[in-house]
Scaffold this motif. Structure first.
Motif, mmCIF file in Angstrom:
data_model
loop_
_atom_site.group_PDB
_atom_site.id
_atom_site.type_symbol
_atom_site.label_atom_id
_atom_site.label_comp_id
_atom_site.label_asym_id
_atom_site.label_seq_id
_atom_site.Cartn_x
_atom_site.Cartn_y
_atom_site.Cartn_z
ATOM 1 N N ASP A 1 -8.337 4.407 -24.248
ATOM 2 C CA ASP A 1 -8.219 3.416 -23.184
ATOM 3 C C ASP A 1 -6.756 3.029 -23.012
ATOM 4 O O ASP A 1 -5.872 3.532 -23.712
ATOM 5 N N ARG A 2 -6.485 2.133 -22.099
ATOM 6 C CA ARG A 2 -5.094 1.744 -21.819
ATOM 7 C C ARG A 2 -4.424 1.110 -23.037
ATOM 8 O O ARG A 2 -3.235 1.333 -23.273
ATOM 9 N N ASP B 1 -9.111 2.209 -14.928
ATOM 10 C CA ASP B 1 -9.146 2.581 -16.338
ATOM 11 C C ASP B 1 -8.639 4.015 -16.495
ATOM 12 O O ASP B 1 -8.475 4.746 -15.514
#
Length: 200
Positions: A152-153, A118
């Motif tokens: 986040d991604r 992550d």
């Protein structure tokens, strides 16, 4: 962000000097590091703001010390003769910190190629390896706080305007392949001259 990586990579490629005694060409080095700043937006506003302040501050120090008209490596050697390479406003310190930030950024992009990691883990691993060892306790604590508020991604992909990292990776990999040889050349210069305060 992707356009910024392309512009930065092209300039950093020009920045590579022709011999070990001339580790960088000043103007494209300064411009190439500055050009990568929009890519930091993908890591969140807090990290982007801190990176911009740090990078532009070190670029300003180099310019105030005469770069690019005065060759960066020559100024470092001049400071070394005066035992001044550890001064926070020295060319040596500004130069080595910009190199460290470039290496950290390459480390982040390398770790992003592992889809199971992550964003927080990616940034922590890259920071711990490339920047943390050179920060004091206060700076390390600030960095750890900044890394608690990162996207986040999925959000990162929105900022890159791509659906998946596989669409971004060719651009980050091209940048890495340009940045790492430049970092290695700068490291070689610092090691060859054993410049105090500029550990690689």
């Amino acid at each position: 962000a992707i356009k910024a990586l392309g512009a930065s990579g092209a300039l950093l490629k020009k920045a590579r000097g022709r011999t070990a005694r001339w580790p960088v060409n000043g103007r494209p080095f300064l411009d190439g590091v500055a050009a990568m700043m929009p890519a930091f937006e993908a890591f969140g506003s807090a990290i982007h703001a801190a990176a911009v302040k740090d990078v532009l501050g070190n670029i300003r120090k180099l310019e105030q010390n005469g770069a690019p008209a005065r060759a960066i490596h020559a100024k470092v050697l001049e400071e070394m003769a005066l035992s001044n390479t550890t001064h926070p406003d020295s060319t040596a310190q500004a130069f080595v910190w910009l190199k460290r930030i470039v290496r950290f950024t390459a480390g982040v992009f390398e770790l992003l190629e592992q889809p199971d990691l992550d964003m927080q883990t990616v940034l922590m691993k890259a920071y711990t390896k490339h920047l943390g060892p050179h920060h004091n306790v206060v700076m390390r604590n600030i960095a750890l706080l900044l890394m608690q508020v990162i996207p986040d991604r999925a959000r990162m992909m929105e900022l890159f305007q791509k659906e998946d990292f596989s669409d971004v990776q060719p651009h980050t990999r091209a940048w890495i392949d340009t940045a790492l040889p430049l970092c290695a050349k700068i490291d070689e210069f610092f090691r060859a001259h054993n410049v105090p305060g500029c550990e690689c």
